[in-house]
Design a protein around this motif. Structure first.
Motif, PDB file in Angstrom:
ATOM      1  N   ALA A  93     -39.669 116.466 -48.649  1.00  0.00           N
ATOM      2  CA  ALA A  93     -39.969 117.350 -49.555  1.00  0.00           C
ATOM      3  C   ALA A  93     -40.104 118.996 -48.799  1.00  0.00           C
ATOM      4  O   ALA A  93     -39.854 119.836 -49.002  1.00  0.00           O
ATOM      5  N   LEU A  94     -40.774 118.526 -47.399  1.00  0.00           N
ATOM      6  CA  LEU A  94     -40.837 119.723 -46.429  1.00  0.00           C
ATOM      7  C   LEU A  94     -39.633 120.108 -46.071  1.00  0.00           C
ATOM      8  O   LEU A  94     -39.416 121.263 -45.931  1.00  0.00           O
ATOM      9  N   ILE A  95     -38.640 119.464 -45.961  1.00  0.00           N
ATOM     10  CA  ILE A  95     -37.074 119.627 -45.584  1.00  0.00           C
ATOM     11  C   ILE A  95     -36.411 120.286 -46.682  1.00  0.00           C
ATOM     12  O   ILE A  95     -35.647 121.311 -46.722  1.00  0.00           O
ATOM     13  N   TYR A  96     -36.513 119.701 -47.767  1.00  0.00           N
ATOM     14  CA  TYR A  96     -35.565 119.967 -48.819  1.00  0.00           C
ATOM     15  C   TYR A  96     -35.976 120.470 -50.265  1.00  0.00           C
ATOM     16  O   TYR A  96     -35.357 120.976 -51.067  1.00  0.00           O
ATOM     17  N   GLY A  97     -37.408 120.447 -50.325  1.00  0.00           N
ATOM     18  CA  GLY A  97     -38.164 121.133 -51.134  1.00  0.00           C
ATOM     19  C   GLY A  97     -38.585 120.361 -52.317  1.00  0.00           C
ATOM     20  O   GLY A  97     -39.589 120.970 -53.111  1.00  0.00           O
ATOM     21  N   GLN A  98     -38.144 119.193 -52.408  1.00  0.00           N
ATOM     22  CA  GLN A  98     -38.461 118.121 -53.125  1.00  0.00           C
ATOM     23  C   GLN A  98     -38.015 116.627 -52.951  1.00  0.00           C
ATOM     24  O   GLN A  98     -37.026 116.614 -52.442  1.00  0.00           O
ATOM     25  N   ALA A  99     -39.080 115.773 -53.379  1.00  0.00           N
ATOM     26  CA  ALA A  99     -38.553 114.442 -53.000  1.00  0.00           C
ATOM     27  C   ALA A  99     -39.281 113.545 -54.020  1.00  0.00           C
ATOM     28  O   ALA A  99     -40.487 113.819 -54.650  1.00  0.00           O
ATOM     29  N   GLY A 100     -38.814 112.408 -54.228  1.00  0.00           N
ATOM     30  CA  GLY A 100     -39.480 111.491 -55.286  1.00  0.00           C
ATOM     31  C   GLY A 100     -38.387 110.952 -56.172  1.00  0.00           C
ATOM     32  O   GLY A 100     -37.479 111.302 -56.171  1.00  0.00           O
ATOM     33  N   GLY A 101     -39.315 110.105 -56.993  1.00  0.00           N
ATOM     34  CA  GLY A 101     -38.297 109.433 -58.238  1.00  0.00           C
ATOM     35  C   GLY A 101     -38.217 110.283 -59.358  1.00  0.00           C
ATOM     36  O   GLY A 101     -38.442 111.362 -59.601  1.00  0.00           O
ATOM     37  N   LYS A 102     -37.574 109.537 -60.496  1.00  0.00           N
ATOM     38  CA  LYS A 102     -37.679 109.905 -61.777  1.00  0.00           C
ATOM     39  C   LYS A 102     -38.959 110.514 -62.397  1.00  0.00           C
ATOM     40  O   LYS A 102     -40.129 109.985 -61.708  1.00  0.00           O
ATOM     41  N   PRO A 103     -38.904 111.173 -63.270  1.00  0.00           N
ATOM     42  CA  PRO A 103     -40.349 111.524 -63.959  1.00  0.00           C
ATOM     43  C   PRO A 103     -41.128 110.372 -64.321  1.00  0.00           C
ATOM     44  O   PRO A 103     -40.387 109.159 -64.787  1.00  0.00           O
ATOM     45  N   GLY A 104     -42.229 110.271 -63.954  1.00  0.00           N
ATOM     46  CA  GLY A 104     -43.181 108.897 -64.229  1.00  0.00           C
ATOM     47  C   GLY A 104     -43.384 108.250 -62.838  1.00  0.00           C
ATOM     48  O   GLY A 104     -43.919 107.235 -62.900  1.00  0.00           O
ATOM     49  N   ASP A 105     -42.930 108.891 -61.779  1.00  0.00           N
ATOM     50  CA  ASP A 105     -42.865 108.257 -60.721  1.00  0.00           C
ATOM     51  C   ASP A 105     -43.909 109.199 -59.657  1.00  0.00           C
ATOM     52  O   ASP A 105     -44.663 109.882 -60.230  1.00  0.00           O
ATOM     53  N   VAL A 106     -43.728 109.064 -58.275  1.00  0.00           N
ATOM     54  CA  VAL A 106     -44.448 109.821 -57.505  1.00  0.00           C
ATOM     55  C   VAL A 106     -43.343 110.921 -57.140  1.00  0.00           C
ATOM     56  O   VAL A 106     -42.290 110.587 -57.012  1.00  0.00           O
ATOM     57  N   THR A 107     -43.696 112.006 -57.065  1.00  0.00           N
ATOM     58  CA  THR A 107     -42.898 113.323 -56.856  1.00  0.00           C
ATOM     59  C   THR A 107     -43.679 114.100 -55.814  1.00  0.00           C
ATOM     60  O   THR A 107     -44.806 114.270 -56.110  1.00  0.00           O
ATOM     61  N   VAL A 108     -42.842 114.752 -54.693  1.00  0.00           N
ATOM     62  CA  VAL A 108     -43.600 115.687 -54.120  1.00  0.00           C
ATOM     63  C   VAL A 108     -42.725 117.020 -53.846  1.00  0.00           C
ATOM     64  O   VAL A 108     -41.459 116.869 -53.831  1.00  0.00           O
ATOM     65  N   THR A 109     -43.102 118.207 -54.547  1.00  0.00           N
ATOM     66  CA  THR A 109     -42.503 119.405 -54.614  1.00  0.00           C
ATOM     67  C   THR A 109     -43.334 120.577 -53.636  1.00  0.00           C
ATOM     68  O   THR A 109     -44.495 120.775 -53.769  1.00  0.00           O
ATOM     69  N   VAL A 110     -42.341 121.366 -52.956  1.00  0.00           N
ATOM     70  CA  VAL A 110     -42.869 122.197 -52.314  1.00  0.00           C
ATOM     71  C   VAL A 110     -42.490 123.577 -53.061  1.00  0.00           C
ATOM     72  O   VAL A 110     -41.658 123.786 -53.461  1.00  0.00           O
ATOM     73  N   ARG A 111     -43.732 124.342 -53.209  1.00  0.00           N
ATOM     74  CA  ARG A 111     -43.628 125.805 -54.081  1.00  0.00           C
ATOM     75  C   ARG A 111     -44.315 126.745 -53.211  1.00  0.00           C
ATOM     76  O   ARG A 111     -45.499 126.818 -53.331  1.00  0.00           O
ATOM     77  N   GLY A 112     -43.206 127.347 -52.523  1.00  0.00           N
ATOM     78  CA  GLY A 112     -43.831 128.545 -51.486  1.00  0.00           C
ATOM     79  C   GLY A 112     -44.914 127.709 -50.286  1.00  0.00           C
ATOM     80  O   GLY A 112     -44.350 126.805 -49.801  1.00  0.00           O
ATOM     81  N   ASP A 113     -45.989 128.285 -50.611  1.00  0.00           N
ATOM     82  CA  ASP A 113     -46.990 128.011 -49.411  1.00  0.00           C
ATOM     83  C   ASP A 113     -47.740 126.521 -49.947  1.00  0.00           C
ATOM     84  O   ASP A 113     -48.746 126.037 -49.304  1.00  0.00           O
ATOM     85  N   LEU A 114     -47.273 126.025 -50.820  1.00  0.00           N
ATOM     86  CA  LEU A 114     -47.886 124.945 -51.533  1.00  0.00           C
ATOM     87  C   LEU A 114     -47.037 123.655 -51.524  1.00  0.00           C
ATOM     88  O   LEU A 114     -46.022 123.782 -51.871  1.00  0.00           O
ATOM     89  N   VAL A 115     -47.868 122.276 -51.610  1.00  0.00           N
ATOM     90  CA  VAL A 115     -47.249 121.189 -51.904  1.00  0.00           C
ATOM     91  C   VAL A 115     -47.615 120.460 -52.910  1.00  0.00           C
ATOM     92  O   VAL A 115     -48.875 120.378 -53.071  1.00  0.00           O
ATOM     93  N   VAL A 116     -46.941 120.042 -53.931  1.00  0.00           N
ATOM     94  CA  VAL A 116     -47.632 119.701 -55.019  1.00  0.00           C
ATOM     95  C   VAL A 116     -47.134 118.318 -55.338  1.00  0.00           C
ATOM     96  O   VAL A 116     -46.001 117.816 -55.316  1.00  0.00           O
ATOM     97  N   LEU A 117     -48.373 117.386 -55.217  1.00  0.00           N
ATOM     98  CA  LEU A 117     -47.897 115.634 -55.388  1.00  0.00           C
ATOM     99  C   LEU A 117     -48.243 115.319 -56.825  1.00  0.00           C
ATOM    100  O   LEU A 117     -49.343 115.552 -57.287  1.00  0.00           O
ATOM    101  N   GLY A 118     -47.293 114.726 -57.556  1.00  0.00           N
ATOM    102  CA  GLY A 118     -47.453 114.226 -59.042  1.00  0.00           C
ATOM    103  C   GLY A 118     -47.558 112.878 -58.863  1.00  0.00           C
ATOM    104  O   GLY A 118     -46.619 112.058 -58.212  1.00  0.00           O
ATOM    105  N   LEU A 119     -48.682 112.278 -59.394  1.00  0.00           N
ATOM    106  CA  LEU A 119     -48.978 110.705 -59.507  1.00  0.00           C
ATOM    107  C   LEU A 119     -48.907 110.269 -60.845  1.00  0.00           C
ATOM    108  O   LEU A 119     -49.559 111.061 -61.455  1.00  0.00           O
ATOM    109  N   SER A 120     -48.321 108.978 -61.178  1.00  0.00           N
ATOM    110  CA  SER A 120     -48.522 108.754 -62.575  1.00  0.00           C
ATOM    111  C   SER A 120     -48.445 107.166 -62.066  1.00  0.00           C
ATOM    112  O   SER A 120     -47.828 106.524 -61.374  1.00  0.00           O
TER     113      SER A 120
END
Length: 129
Positions: free
Chosen positions: A54-81
């Motif tokens: 995510a830090l390199i490419y801007g986003q990482a993780g699986g399909k929706p409903g999984d773990v996702t990590v997204t970089v948005r500017g100065d923030l990193v958003v971790l989605g857990l489900s």
């Protein structure tokens, strides 16, 4: 150095708090996020590569409903489900990058397999290690 644990500031749906971010040489592919401030004993174990990618490419993780990590500017958003619900944790990008950098001081990227203890591996028929 065999392990690190740092406190990361995080924004959750319930407000601002800190979590314990940990990394251990004997579990070189994983980082552990401890959410004791929200629920004692609550931990998520995630692949270190999710944060790296995510830090390199801007986003990482699986399909929706999984773990996702997204970089948005100065923030990193971790989605857990889980089947029981979903949560979002928002970190400062610099804090996550510093933590991941520290994990690479413990075990460099690409050297994880060399750190694994294969002596406890069960013997599988027809497979030799």
């Amino acid at each position: 150095m065999d392990a690190i644990t740092i406190q990361l500031p995080v924004l959750l749906e319930s407000g601002n708090t800190t979590i314990a971010a940990s990394y251990r040489r004997d579990d070189p592919y994983a980082v552990t996020l401890g959410f004791d401030a929200i629920r004692p004993g609550a931990e998520w174990v995630l692949a270190r590569d999710l944060f790296c990618d995510a830090l390199i490419y801007g986003q990482a993780g699986g399909k929706p409903g999984d773990v996702t990590v997204t970089v948005r500017g100065d923030l990193v958003v971790l989605g857990l489900s889980t089947p029981d619900g979903a949560a979002t944790a928002v970190f400062r990008r610099d804090d996550v990058a510093d933590f991941i950098g520290q994990t690479h001081q413990v075990v460099r990227a690409g050297q994880e397999t060399a750190e694994l203890d294969w002596s406890d591996t069960a013997e599988f028929p027809g497979v030799s290690l």
